[in-house]
Design an enzyme around this catalytic site. Sequence first.
Site, PDB file in Angstrom:
ATOM      1  N   ASP A  94       0.818  -1.217   0.000  1.00 54.17           N
ATOM      2  CA  ASP A  94       0.000   0.000   0.000  1.00 54.17           C
ATOM      3  C   ASP A  94       0.851   1.266   0.000  1.00 54.17           C
ATOM      4  O   ASP A  94       0.408   2.326  -0.452  1.00 54.17           O
ATOM      5  CB  ASP A  94      -0.894   0.030   1.249  1.00 54.17           C
ATOM      6  N   HIS A 127     -10.464   8.324  -0.444  1.00 50.28           N
ATOM      7  CA  HIS A 127     -10.794   6.924  -0.158  1.00 50.28           C
ATOM      8  C   HIS A 127     -11.494   6.878   1.196  1.00 50.28           C
ATOM      9  O   HIS A 127     -10.872   7.086   2.237  1.00 50.28           O
ATOM     10  CB  HIS A 127      -9.513   6.088  -0.142  1.00 50.28           C
ATOM     11  N   LEU A 128     -12.798   6.622   1.169  1.00 48.12           N
ATOM     12  CA  LEU A 128     -13.586   6.614   2.401  1.00 48.12           C
ATOM     13  C   LEU A 128     -14.194   5.240   2.625  1.00 48.12           C
ATOM     14  O   LEU A 128     -15.117   4.829   1.919  1.00 48.12           O
ATOM     15  CB  LEU A 128     -14.704   7.666   2.324  1.00 48.12           C
ATOM     16  N   ASN A 172     -13.931   2.041   6.132  1.00 50.11           N
ATOM     17  CA  ASN A 172     -13.700   2.016   7.575  1.00 50.11           C
ATOM     18  C   ASN A 172     -12.401   2.741   7.900  1.00 50.11           C
ATOM     19  O   ASN A 172     -12.281   3.441   8.892  1.00 50.11           O
ATOM     20  CB  ASN A 172     -13.669   0.577   8.090  1.00 50.11           C
ATOM     21  N   ASP A 175     -20.091   1.793  11.858  1.00 45.58           N
ATOM     22  CA  ASP A 175     -20.614   1.636  10.499  1.00 45.58           C
ATOM     23  C   ASP A 175     -21.356   2.911  10.099  1.00 45.58           C
ATOM     24  O   ASP A 175     -22.322   3.307  10.761  1.00 45.58           O
ATOM     25  CB  ASP A 175     -21.546   0.429  10.426  1.00 45.58           C
ATOM     26  N   LEU A 176     -20.927   3.536   9.001  1.00 39.95           N
ATOM     27  CA  LEU A 176     -21.519   4.811   8.597  1.00 39.95           C
ATOM     28  C   LEU A 176     -23.014   4.685   8.308  1.00 39.95           C
ATOM     29  O   LEU A 176     -23.773   5.630   8.523  1.00 39.95           O
ATOM     30  CB  LEU A 176     -20.803   5.365   7.373  1.00 39.95           C
ATOM     31  N   GLU A 230     -18.073   5.621  -2.511  1.00 38.94           N
ATOM     32  CA  GLU A 230     -18.851   5.169  -3.664  1.00 38.94           C
ATOM     33  C   GLU A 230     -20.350   5.128  -3.388  1.00 38.94           C
ATOM     34  O   GLU A 230     -21.157   5.315  -4.311  1.00 38.94           O
ATOM     35  CB  GLU A 230     -18.382   3.777  -4.094  1.00 38.94           C
ATOM     36  N   GLU A 254      -9.047  -2.774  -6.085  1.00 39.20           N
ATOM     37  CA  GLU A 254      -7.707  -3.071  -5.599  1.00 39.20           C
ATOM     38  C   GLU A 254      -7.236  -4.438  -6.070  1.00 39.20           C
ATOM     39  O   GLU A 254      -6.047  -4.636  -6.342  1.00 39.20           O
ATOM     40  CB  GLU A 254      -7.682  -2.992  -4.074  1.00 39.20           C
TER      41      GLU A 254
END
Length: 394
Positions: free
Chosen positions: A147, A204-205, A207, A278-279, A329, A380
């Site tokens: 990464d 990049h959103l 967790n 958790d959003l 996303e 990815e």
Amino acid sequence: MKILIINSGSSSIKYQLMVMPANEVICSGMIDRIGLETSNITFKTVSNSFEEILPVPTHKVGLQKVADMLLDAETGVIKTTSEITAVGHRVVHGGSYFSNTTVITEEVKEKIKELSELAPLHNPAHLVGINVAEEIFASAKQVAVFDTAFHQTIPVEAHKYAIPNFLLTEHKVRVYGFHGTSHKYVSEKAINYLEKGSKIITIHLGNGCSMTAVKDGKSIDTTMGFSPANGLVMGTRAGDIDQSVIFYMVKSLGYTPDEVNSILLKQSGMLGLTGYSDLRDIESKASEGNKDCQLALLMNAYRIRKTIGSYAAALNGLDAIVFTAGIGENSSFMRNLICTDMDYFGIEIDKEKNQIRSKELREINTPNSIVKILVVPTDEEFEIANQVYQLLEN
């Protein structure tokens, strides 16, 4: 060539089998909640898919289950494990040792283990995945994709901390950056879409959350630093925090360093602010009037908006911002919260376009927006497979 991609997390295994260079996905799936009696297992091919709940006590059992599904006489996609040429492993922290995709040796594994202190939620799980894959897929090349590699182009004025030089030279303390595989993939997609060399901010959103300033395809700054704990507010990670808070917790409140580490990595962020990590839960509770959840969402968006401003300055302009990963996303709410009242920067979101769901790259800005607002689904696994293929071919 058939390449198996493994992303081994602390309690999950994501996998995907691809044929390269045809970019053909043969199968994909995930095992999560490893260590529990109710582990969730998914397996999907072009013509078949299934999901089951089974106890998966360890990663070794999980990877053996992956092999069994790949080899199954009725629903499998290979006849022997020798059909797999290579196994590509996502590894979060490569430190200063690895700036490129690397064939895994015992020495490489030792370095990954050494770096576990800097990525305690990730590198140990990757090592487990590597060791088990070496047993099960013994004839395949094991390859690590880091990464941190994409961020090796960050200039020294951005990656160096204002601390004594010996800490950098002797102990390699610097900004490394993370989520590089995702940032690289989506920035390349955006550049191809824009059809020009460009100034882009990738967001990049998930967790875990991070942002990267990308100029002409190269990372020039990023929010995560020496470890994946820095930067934005995340699911369970605090992100940016005054280091004096850590000293205060140890000296005045009596916490041990390990306890502070656990609090900042596993009990903070959205979880610490709201009780939820958790959003989807947080957005739901916020809509019901939960003040803590409403404030947490505002804090999250504020830090992102502030970073957009600083990165626009670092890039000396801005052509596009790119949302990606699970939240980026899928959460139209967060995208709208972040992009509203950004017209000073030439950023205007189209609220109707923002509501559209798609698995393709899409533009969600108004016609008057100077800056493009793109939603680019990350892949990815494909990026890892492509890097593994390029390494072995060359």
